[in-house]
Design an enzyme around this catalytic site. Structure first.
Site, short mmCIF file in Angstrom:
data_model
loop_
_atom_site.label_atom_id
_atom_site.label_comp_id
_atom_site.label_asym_id
_atom_site.label_seq_id
_atom_site.Cartn_x
_atom_site.Cartn_y
_atom_site.Cartn_z
CE LYS A 12 -2.75 0.11 3.47
NZ LYS A 12 -2.57 1.36 4.24
NE ARG A 71 1.11 -5.79 10.67
CZ ARG A 71 2.16 -5.76 9.82
NH1 ARG A 71 3.15 -6.60 9.97
NH2 ARG A 71 2.18 -4.88 8.84
NE ARG A 111 10.84 -5.43 10.15
CZ ARG A 111 10.63 -4.54 9.20
NH1 ARG A 111 11.26 -3.40 9.22
NH2 ARG A 111 9.78 -4.79 8.23
NE ARG A 170 -5.78 1.29 11.88
CZ ARG A 170 -6.13 0.41 12.80
NH1 ARG A 170 -6.90 0.77 13.81
NH2 ARG A 170 -5.72 -0.83 12.75
NE ARG A 189 8.50 -7.07 4.24
CZ ARG A 189 7.51 -6.40 4.81
NH1 ARG A 189 7.53 -6.13 6.10
NH2 ARG A 189 6.50 -6.01 4.09
#
Ligand SMILES: [Zn+2]
Length: 217
Positions: free
Chosen positions: A13, A172, A161, A88, A127
């Site tokens: 995004k 999330r 992370r 949001r 990642r």
């Protein structure tokens, strides 16, 4: 143009928002930047937001909405804007509706970046970040370092992370489903939603979004 960009974490995004805003010559207004700017400039809203954050609490919608409205009041947003991260939830969307109505203007589109959930998890959980420099980013499938666990650029250790762990990502996504997805139905009722498949190369997704806005070449 007045645009709201929505999409789950991992849909790219922020990157799309930056490209689209540039292509459309409108300011890219992200919630993250709003918070950083208000806090670093020590505005009253920034101080209020910080007091909640320091206490480990969520910043109330009223503060976020006031920051967004302040920003939208600035001259460069008068002819258009691209909102990223705001609204949001439904309460914020309703506040934005009220604000725009008072100004006598309307949104042109709500772009909904769509990615399959498993793809989001794969993108984020794969990642690996360099301990020396967080801009050195690799991926276990899509951008493998030459040697596993070692940064190609500086030889630093690569690590995952906390935020990128699968369980965190799933959580999330859950928050996105319960809090943010209802705004898509809210805007569908206003006939504003355009769904953009967000898989593929960054520039392809940008082109799809521009075409959907009637700005294709
Ligand atoms: Zn590195």
């Amino acid at each position: 143009m007045r645009i709201v960009l929505v999409g789950p974490p991992g849909a790219g995004k922020g990157t799309q928002a930056a490209y689209l805003a540039k292509n459309l010559s409108i300011p890219h207004i992200s919630t993250g930047d709003l918070f950083r700017a208000n806090i670093s400039q020590g505005t009253d809203l920034g101080k209020e937001a910080k007091s909640y954050m320091d206490a480990g609490n969520l910043v109330p919608d009223s503060v976020t909405i006031a920051m967004a409205e302040d920003r939208l009041d600035q001259d460069d947003a008068g002819q258009g804007f691209l909102l990223d991260g705001f609204p949001r939830n439904l309460g914020q969307a309703e506040a934005l509706d009220g604000y725009l109505k008072d100004k006598g203007v309307k949104l042109d589109a709500v772009l909904d970046l769509e990615v399959p959930e498993d793809e989001v998890v794969k993108r984020i959980a794969g990642r690996r970040i360099c301990r020396n420099d967080s801009s050195h980013v690799f991926h276990v499938d899509y951008h493998k370092p030459k040697t596993e666990g070692v940064c190609d650029i500086c030889g630093g250790d690569l690590y995952q992370r906390e935020d990128d762990r699968e369980a965190t990502v799933r959580k999330r996504l859950e928050v996105y489903h319960t809090e943010t997805e209802p705004i898509i139905d809210h805007y569908k009722a206003q006939d504003l939603v355009v769904t953009i498949p967000a898989l593929g190369k960054v520039d392809e997704v940008t082109r799809r979004a521009m075409a959907a806005l009637g700005k294709g070449e």
